[in-house]
Structures are given as structure tokens and as C-alpha cells.
Design an enzyme around this catalytic site. Structure first.
Site, short mmCIF file in Angstrom:
data_model
loop_
_atom_site.label_atom_id
_atom_site.label_comp_id
_atom_site.label_asym_id
_atom_site.label_seq_id
_atom_site.Cartn_x
_atom_site.Cartn_y
_atom_site.Cartn_z
N ASN A 185 -39.19 -54.29 42.68
CA ASN A 185 -38.86 -54.79 41.34
C ASN A 185 -37.56 -54.13 40.86
OD1 ASN A 185 -41.41 -55.75 41.75
ND2 ASN A 185 -42.39 -54.42 40.26
N ASP A 186 -37.50 -52.82 41.01
CA ASP A 186 -36.28 -52.12 40.60
C ASP A 186 -35.20 -52.22 41.67
OD1 ASP A 186 -36.47 -51.13 37.96
OD2 ASP A 186 -38.03 -49.75 38.63
N ARG B 152 -33.69 -56.86 35.51
CA ARG B 152 -34.96 -57.54 35.83
C ARG B 152 -35.59 -58.21 34.61
NH1 ARG B 152 -38.96 -52.47 37.46
NH2 ARG B 152 -40.73 -53.68 36.72
N ARG C 87 -49.87 -46.65 38.15
CA ARG C 87 -48.81 -46.42 37.16
C ARG C 87 -49.37 -45.55 36.04
NH1 ARG C 87 -47.55 -52.20 38.42
NH2 ARG C 87 -45.34 -52.29 38.99
N ARG D 101 -48.39 -42.41 40.91
CA ARG D 101 -46.96 -42.24 40.65
C ARG D 101 -46.78 -41.39 39.40
NH1 ARG D 101 -43.35 -47.45 39.55
NH2 ARG D 101 -44.39 -47.44 37.54
N GLU E 117 -36.26 -47.19 45.24
CA GLU E 117 -35.95 -48.16 44.18
C GLU E 117 -34.47 -48.21 43.85
OE1 GLU E 117 -39.28 -48.34 41.02
OE2 GLU E 117 -38.76 -46.22 41.20
N HIS F 196 -54.97 -69.70 21.02
CA HIS F 196 -55.94 -68.73 21.53
C HIS F 196 -56.91 -69.38 22.50
CE1 HIS F 196 -55.09 -65.86 18.02
NE2 HIS F 196 -54.47 -65.47 19.11
N CYS G 137 -44.79 -51.31 47.08
CA CYS G 137 -45.65 -51.56 45.93
C CYS G 137 -44.97 -52.46 44.90
CB CYS G 137 -46.10 -50.26 45.30
SG CYS G 137 -44.73 -49.25 44.74
C1 PEP Z 1 -40.90 -51.40 41.36
O1 PEP Z 1 -39.88 -51.08 40.76
O2 PEP Z 1 -40.94 -52.20 42.31
C2 PEP Z 1 -42.20 -50.79 40.96
C3 PEP Z 1 -43.29 -50.99 41.66
O3 PEP Z 1 -42.20 -50.06 39.84
P1 PEP Z 1 -42.23 -50.69 38.35
O4 PEP Z 1 -42.39 -52.16 38.48
O5 PEP Z 1 -43.37 -50.01 37.67
O6 PEP Z 1 -40.90 -50.27 37.82
MG MG Z 2 -39.86 -49.37 39.44
#
Ligand code: PEP
Ligand code: MG
Length: 664
Positions: A573-574, A584, A416, A452, A550, A309, A621
Site C-alpha cells: 500500500n505504501d 494513496r 496494526r 507491527r 514500504e 442505513h 501484508c
Molecule cells: C502497507 O503499507 O502496505 C501496509 C500494510 O501498511 P498500512 O496499509 O497500514 O500503511
Molecule cells: Mg504502510
């Protein structure tokens, strides 16, 4: 009454998730047990529960007996299957984060354990690199005396009074912890840690073991030391760095109970000098959480590792820390100065002139960089043709607004909304949602705020929605797919967004779009909601509708989609996981999960071309938006908005200014 399930709590029932689980169990009158692999323990003891070692994806059985057995089993199973649905209790930290960017600041990469640390010829000691950064300052040695058990025999007729003394000490300690939890001085992040320690103080197992020894005629101080050492050894025997850190928590709690029994106060950290390096054999998390953290130049401890911690608190507050020095820490007791490198896990005792100079330079460079970046807070990056590149913030809750404003974020590129839904036992009401979105829009009156719509799926279920069992949740019923199938949920959110739209420049973005019909059906629902609000006489506005890019389908269909919506926002990310067919969340394929891969960059470029040709805005994003190696490419492709964690905003603005300056 019993039911079995597979545990979905990220990282299993450790620490804070265990605390939440136990608190939930304690809310029921029934006797409740949790069983795994033929072993069962009380669900009301955090210590026992942690020792059971329940991991994510383990199968466990919950058994309850009593008046509210059914409710208890249902609630605990629901928590195990969906930890985000649990109680939102005061003082408790959120359950384990679902996404990497929500996690506590990461520890620098360093092996957890080291062979006997020694002071080398240069006066350097090596420990665990527990919190990044460098520091150089006077040593503040904090070595409160050890409490040695007296192993006094208590006369039979005094046993009752000895037990009462013990109970009273536990209550007083809990009250003290409650007071520090209630004080404004403690940060929310530290509060969760102190709340977990308070729960250890109230733990049934620790209590029962201590009382057993007092009943056998041992004095209370010796009994609590014996009970806590025995349980701490059980944790250490699990040979897991995380569990060893919990053993230290237990011993720290026992020490506090002893101090209360003896009527002693722990040595105070209030007098620590500005920039001092706190050196201790061990330090209680709540002592550190209440210390003047802003003044600390570093933390060095004999005990502890990267998951202690103390390490978490240090990382949260940006204080360099080297832990786990073992006996070598005593070399610093009499030292007047120390230099600490939290990136490498090295501490120098009374550093020589050369080392001091090196550290002073490193500290100066880091400070200068932080300070210099502040100059970019209010700049507005513009391309040579005058087009503004918006550097916006990704937010998950209203608590993060201030950090985004302070960083100079030009609006919100991604809010989000999942957290709003996951934080509560019930679906959030339209009023509550409308108020949240309006607050957000008002916080950035001069910039767009992109909300979103609910992006949730089989891998992250929410209370109030029945999710099917899915083989491949990432390819399943999530995001816009689920929302369109559940207009009872989706329309509440759309109505709330229409109501909030009167308060600012609100835009709405749909996640996981793969088919044009998803956009058209959403538009129809928005029109329906607007008509309803009109007939009800409710104040409402309109918002621009955009989509996230995405899925590969959205990339290939970008030209057609661009004719239907006002903007695109690339979710790398997706998009990366779908383009590369690499989960991922799966570390085994992490090397493929790189947004810089030419295939992913080609996908971004194709979407950008479609947007530019159609004359709509395109931003990003996903995490890649803050990658300095990719930003010039994204700008070249025509992206006009980059949205990221507030900590990256100023550095990105600086990079853009330099990029445009060079060109201009
Ligand atoms: C993404 O997929 O890039 C994104 C911003 O959405 P999340 O990471 O919330 O899936
Ligand atoms: Mg996403």
C-alpha cells in the site's frame, strides 16, 4: 471562549461522527456553538449540525459560554482535529474509517438516482443497486399504514398535557431503542446505526420545533409530523444523496414517536419466511437490524439509496438490496415472488420460468463457490520443494480473531497496533498492551503472529502526542521515525511485546523503515527494555525482529537490511505510493496507484532477491497479497507468506493449491 480549526473528520460531520460530536458537546454544561461561513448552530443538536454541512478540511469555530467553556472548546476541537481521540461510548459506531479496508462493505457502482423507475416488458424494475448479490424468493410485503396528521386544535388548558404526552412518547421510544441496543441479538455494526437514530429521537431541534407547534395549539402527532417534514425538507434541499438518506431517518424516527403516542406497534418482521424478499415503501433501520436477517433473501424498498442505513445493514450482512424504486415498489405488494439482482439494481416481479431459472443458477453458483471454498480452510499450501506458503490474516483488533480463525488463517501477518492507540483518550498502558498482544499470540498457538509497532503520523495523530504541522505528512514524522524520537511511548510498547512473547510465537515488525540505523537503534532499545524487565523480575521472552518494505530506500537497501533482521514483509500500500509518487489517498492519481505496475513489481522482486540470498523470510501484508493476478508472481519471487483480510484467505489457499498442483 472560542477557537477555530480545520476539520479533519473523514467525510465531515455526517451521521455517526456528528452523533459523537454532539454527545461530546452534551457532556458539558456550557452553551456550545459551532460556526462555519458566518452561520452558527448549537453543537448539541445533531440535526442542526448535519444541516450546517461541515465537510472535511472546512474551517470552523467552536464557541462556548459557561462554567466549563474552556474544557468544552478543547475537547470539541480535539475531536475535530482527531476524531479517533473521542469518547469510546457504548453503542456508538467507530468514527469514519481511516483506511479503505476498514470501511463498511462498498456499495456496487451505480448511479444514485434514476429517472422514474418503471416495470419493463420483462417485468423488471430498476432501482439503486444498494447491496450486491442475487436472491429469488417469496415476497414478504411490509406496508404498515401511513399516519395521517389530523391537525386537531388542542384547547389552551390541554396544551401542557399534550406537551407532556409528547415528552413521554420520546422517552418511551428512547427506552425501547436502548433495550434493543442492549440485547445480544443486535450486531455491533448495526448498533451504531440504531444509536444514531436514538440521538435523532433526542434531538433538541426536532424537540423545539415540535413543542413550538404544540404551543400554537396543534396536537402532538400532527406537530411531530410537521416538524420532522420541515426538517427533512431542509435536508433534501441540500441535494445530496447522503443528506436525503438522513431526511428519511428523521421521518422514520418521527413515525416511531407517533406510533408510541398512538399506542400502536409497528408491524413485526418476525414471521418472515426463509429466503423471503422483504418489500417495503421504507423500513426503519432498527426494524431491519432486529429482523431475522439470516432468513432474508433480499431487501427491496421504494425509498433509500446506496448510503441509506438500510443499505449499510444489508451490505454488512451480505443481503442483496435494491432501493429507491419509488412508486414502482407497489407493483410488488400483491406479488407472490420476486427475483432481485443487487449488483445491477434490478428486481423482477413474479419472474417467468426463464428468469427464475437464470436466478436459480446464479444463486446456486454463488452458494457453491462459498461452500466449496470452505474445503480449503485447513489446507497447507506447499511449494514443490515442500516450503509452506503461509496464508495469514491482517487484523486491526482482537474482535477480528474469530473471523480469522474461522477462515483458516495461518497466523497473523500484520496486527496494526494503531487502533489500540487511536481508540483511547490516553496512551494505552504497558499492562493493557501486554495483555492484548498475549491474547493474540495465544489465539494462534501453531503459527507466527506478527505485531507491527505503532505506525502513526502527522496525517493520523493520536492523543498524548504533539504532532508538528507538516506539508507532506506521508513524507514526514511517522512510523518508526516518530517512535524513535519518543522512547517514552516506544519503550512501553516494546516492553509490552517482550512480556507477551512468552505466550506464543510472537514476531515484531517495524513500519516505514528507510535507514539501517533505525533498526539498530530499535534493537538497542529492545535490549534496554529486556534488561529493565530482568532487573524488575518481570517475566518476559524474546521475539524475532523484522521490517516492512514500504519505502524505496528499504528496497534499494534491502541487501544490507536483510543482514540485520529476521524477516521482511512487503507493504505494497505504501510501497506503491512511494515508488509511483502517487498519494494513496488521492483519487486523482488512483490510476498510478497500482501494485501491478512493472516498477512496483520490480521493487518487490529486488527485495525478495535480497531476502532469499540472505536466507531470511519474506512475506507481504499490503493489499496486493490477495490479488489473484499477482500471487503466482509473488510465489515465483520467493515470498513464503501472504497476509490479507480474513475474507480472502480461503480463495487464496485454493489458488495456491491449484498453482502448486499444476506445477507438481
Ligand atoms: C502497507 O503499507 O502496505 C501496509 C500494510 O501498511 P498500512 O496499509 O497500514 O500503511
Ligand atoms: Mg504502510
Amino acid at each position: 471562549m472560542e477557537r477555530s480549526t480545520i476539520v479533519r473528520v473523514h467525510d465531515g460531520l455526517h451521521a455517526r461522527p456528528a452523533t459523537r460530536f454532539v454527545r461530546l458537546a452534551k457532556g458539558f454544561e456550557s452553551e456550545v456553538e459551532i460556526a462555519k461561513g458566518g452561520k452558527s448552530v448549537s453543537a448539541k443538536s445533531s440535526v442542526k449540525l448535519m444541516l450546517l454541512g461541515v465537510k472535511e478540511n472546512d474551517e470552523v469555530t467552536i464557541r462556548a459560554e459557561g462554567a466549563d467553556a474552556i474544557e468544552a472548546v478543547e475537547a470539541l476541537i480535539a475531536y475535530l482535529e482527531d476524531p479517533k481521540s473521542g469518547l469510546e461510548e457504548e453503542g456508538a459506531a467507530p468514527a469514519a474509517p481511516a483506511k479503505a479496508e476498514d470501511a463498511p462493505p462498498a456499495a456496487p457502482q451505480q448511479p444514485e438516482k434514476i429517472a422514474a423507475p418503471l416495470v419493463d416488458a420483462e417485468g423488471a424494475m430498476r432501482g439503486v443497486a444498494a447491496s450486491a448479490g442475487v436472491g429469488l424468493g417469496p415476497v414478504f410485503a411490509h406496508f404498515p399504514p401511513q399516519i395521517v396528521p389530523q391537525n386537531r386544535t388542542v384547547a389552551k388548558e390541554e396544551i401542557g398535557a399534550e406537551k407532556a404526552r409528547f415528552e413521554d412518547a420520546v422517552k418511551r421510544l428512547q427506552a425501547k431503542l436502548d433495550r434493543s441496543l442492549a440485547s445480544d441479538e443486535m450486531q455491533a455494526s448495526d448498533r451504531g446505526i440504531v444509536a444514531a437514530l436514538r440521538d435523532i429521537a433526542a434531538d433538541d431541534t426536532l424537540h423545539e420545533e415540535t413543542v413550538k407547534d404544540i404551543d400554537a395549539g396543534l396536537d402532538a402527532v400532527s406537530a411531530i409530523i410537521a416538524a420532522s417534514s420541515k426538517l427533512a425538507d431542509e435536508f433534501r434541499n441540500l441535494d445530496d444523496a447522503y443528506m436525503s438518506a438522513r431526511a428519511e431517518d428523521l421521518e422514520a424516527v418521527a413515525r416511531q414517536i407517533c406510533l408510541t403516542l398512538l399506542g400502536h406497534e409497528e408491524a413485526k418482521l418476525d414471521d418472515i419466511a426463509d429466503g423471503a424478499i422483504l418489500v417495503a415503501e421504507d423500513i426503519g433501520a432498527w426494524d431491519l437490524a432486529r429482523a431475522p436477517l439470516k432468513r432474508l433473501g433480499g431487501v427491496v424498498c421504494g425509498h433509500g439509496g446506496a448510503t441509506s442505513h438500510v443499505a449499510i445493514i444489508a451490505r454488512t450482512h451480505g443481503i442483496p438490496a435494491v432501493l429507491g424504486l419509488g412508486e414502482a415498489v407497489h407493483e410488488l405488494r400483491e406479488a407472490s415472488e420476486a427475483a432481485i439482482d443487487g449488483n445491477a439494481g434490478v428486481v423482477y416481479v413474479d419472474p417467468d420460468a426463464k428468469t427464475r431459472e437464470r436466478f436459480a443458477e446464479m444463486i446456486g453458483a454463488a452458494d457453491r463457490e462459498r461452500e466449496a471454498l470452505k474445503a480449503y480452510r485447513d489446507v497447507v499450501p506447499r511449494r514443490a520443494d515442500g516450503t509452506v506458503i503461509h496464508v495469514a490474516a491482517n487484523l486491526g483488533s482482537l474482535d477480528e480473531i474469530e473471523a480469522a480463525q474461522e477462515a483458516g488463517a495461518m497466523g497473523v501477518g500484520l496486527f496494526r497496533t494503531e487502533l489500540l492507540f487511536m481508540r483511547h483518550m490516553h496512551l494505552p498502558s504497558e499492562d493493557m498492551q501486554a495483555e492484548t498482544y498475549a491474547t493474540l499470540a495465544k489465539a494462534f498457538p501453531d503459527h507466527p503472529v506478527i505485531v507491527r509497532t505503532l505506525d502513526i503520523g502527522g496525517d493520523k495523530p493520536i492523543s498524548g502526542v504533539e504532532f508538528p504541522e507538516e506539508e507532506n505528512p506521508f513524507l514526514g514524522w511517522r512510523g518508526i521515525r516518530m517512535c524513535l524520537d519518543r522512547p517514552d511511548i516506544f519503550k512501553v510498547q516494546l516492553r509490552a511485546l517482550l512480556r507477551a512473547a512468552v505466550h506464543g510465537n510472537l514476531r515484531v515488525m517495524l513500519p516505514m523503515v528507510s535507514d539501517i540505523e533505525e533498526v539498530r537503534r530499535t534493537r538497542a532499545l529492545i535490549d534496554e527494555c529486556a534488561a529493565e524487565l530482568k532487573s524488575e523480575g518481570a517475566e518476559h521472552g524474546r521475539f524475532q525482529l523484522g521490517i516492512m518494505i514500504e519505502t524505496p530506500a528499504a528496497v534499494f537497501g534491502a541487501a544490507a537490511l536483510a543482514k540485520e533482521v529476521a524477516f521482511f514483509s512487503v507493504g505494497t500500500n505504501d510501497l506503491t505510493q512511494y515508488v509511483m509518487a502517487a498519494d494513496r489517498l488521492n483519487p486523482a492519481v488512483a490510476n498510478l496507484n497500482d501494485a501491478a505496475h512493472p516498477a512496483v513489481m520490480a521493487a518487490v522482486e529486488q527485495a525478495a532477491r535480497a531476502a532469499v540470498e540472505a536466507g531470511i523470510e519474506i512475506g507481504m501484508c499490503g493489499e496486493a497479497a490477495a490479488r489473484s493476478d499477482l500471487i503466482p508472481e509473488f510465489v515465483r519471487m520467493g515470498l513464503t507468506e501472504l497476509s490479507m483480510s480474513p475474507v480472502s484467505v480461503q480463495a487464496t489457499k485454493k489458488q495456491l493449491m491449484e498453482l502448486f498442483d499444476k506445477k507438481g
